[in-house]
Design an enzyme around this catalytic site. Structure first.
Site, short mmCIF file in Angstrom:
data_model
loop_
_atom_site.label_atom_id
_atom_site.label_comp_id
_atom_site.label_asym_id
_atom_site.label_seq_id
_atom_site.Cartn_x
_atom_site.Cartn_y
_atom_site.Cartn_z
CD GLU A 49 -19.71 -9.70 93.92
OE1 GLU A 49 -19.01 -9.60 92.89
OE2 GLU A 49 -19.25 -9.49 95.06
CG ASP A 60 -15.58 -4.48 85.11
OD1 ASP A 60 -15.41 -5.25 86.05
OD2 ASP A 60 -16.53 -3.67 85.04
CE1 TYR A 174 -13.55 -8.26 94.68
CE2 TYR A 174 -15.90 -8.61 94.44
CZ TYR A 174 -14.61 -8.75 93.95
OH TYR A 174 -14.38 -9.37 92.75
#
Length: 267
Positions: A49, A60, A174
């Site tokens: 990734e 994030d 994911y």
């Protein structure tokens, strides 16, 4: 069959699980990223990734935010990232998934991005802030070029939505192991094992688990019930610590090799 599907099919036949490391493109610079991508492959990465730096990330944590800031300060662009993928693709068949946010892709141009990404050898795209209900245009553009649009799924997703996402998944799902942002909490394998097992039964594609996996022991525990283990912030921390030091490639290689051994122990 694309490279992602081929990789997971091969691993399944071997009774193994996938190791999926994440690095931010251009951190600390593009030349170093290119070196690290080759090192990831050489030391056991099954899928890579590659983060697209963005100025306003919502998923994030501080570690990857800082990596994006360093990359953007160095002038990294989406076009330069695609050129990087093209160079790396000449030497490896390991699947590469670009991971980031929708704005850079929209600014590049959806159809132009899909065309250039396919030409570069990109295998998948994961856009953290683009819900499936709003992904029709880019999904179509990617599908025409055989690029998988990877779907994120959270522990808080209602059962019906989980089933919908699992049925529509491409490449791999994911599964975000916790609420919150990357790199700020520690994964609790026991808390998510049942959810992941159920999701694997519902999904037509493999299930990868990410967020909070910081060590080989974490990776081994998660690989016991998931199809793939994603490691991001822990790797980005090593890159931040060593920067452009000649020691960086060796440190990254050691960490990835240790993760590889841990994931294989769980198989």
């Amino acid at each position: 069959m694309g490279r992602i599907a081929e990789t997971f099919a091969r691993l399944k036949k071997q009774g193994r699980k996938a190791l999926v490391p994440f690095v931010t493109a251009g951190d600390p610079d593009m030349k170093t990223t290119e070196t690290l991508l080759h090192s990831l492959v050489e030391n056991g990465a099954d899928v890579i990734e590659l983060g697209i730096p963005f100025s306003d990330p919502m998923a994030d944590g501080p570690t990857i935010q800082a990596a994006s800031e360093r990359a953007l300060a160095g002038g990294v662009t989406l076009g330069a990232i695609l050129q990087l993928v093209s160079r790396v693709r000449q030497h490896t068949s390991t699947p590469i998934v670009l991971m980031g946010y929708f704005n850079p892709v929209l600014r590049y141009g959806i159809d132009a991005f899909a065309e250039d990404a396919a030409a570069a050898g990109v295998d998948g795209l994961l856009l953290v802030d683009l819900p499936p209900e709003e992904a029709g245009e880019i999904h179509g553009a990617l599908r025409r070029r055989q690029i998988n649009l990877i779907t994120l799924l959270a522990p808080t997703s209602p059962p019906e939505r989980r089933r919908q996402l699992a049925a529509a998944g491409e490449g791999y799902l994911y599964y975000v192991s916790m609420t919150g942002v990357t790199g700020t909490q520690h994964v609790d394998p026991q808390a998510i094992a049942a959810d992941v097992a159920e999701l694997r039964r519902e999904s037509r594609v493999p299930v990868a688990v990410g967020f909070g996996i910081t060590s080989p022991s974490d990776a081994e525990a998660v690989a016991a019930f998931a199809d793939a283990v994603v490691v991001g912030s822990a790797l980005v921390k090593i890159i931040a610590e060593y920067g452009k030091s000649p020691e960086l490639p060796e440190r990254v290689a050691e960490f990835i090799a240790a993760l590889r051994q841990a994931v294989d122990r769980a198989a």
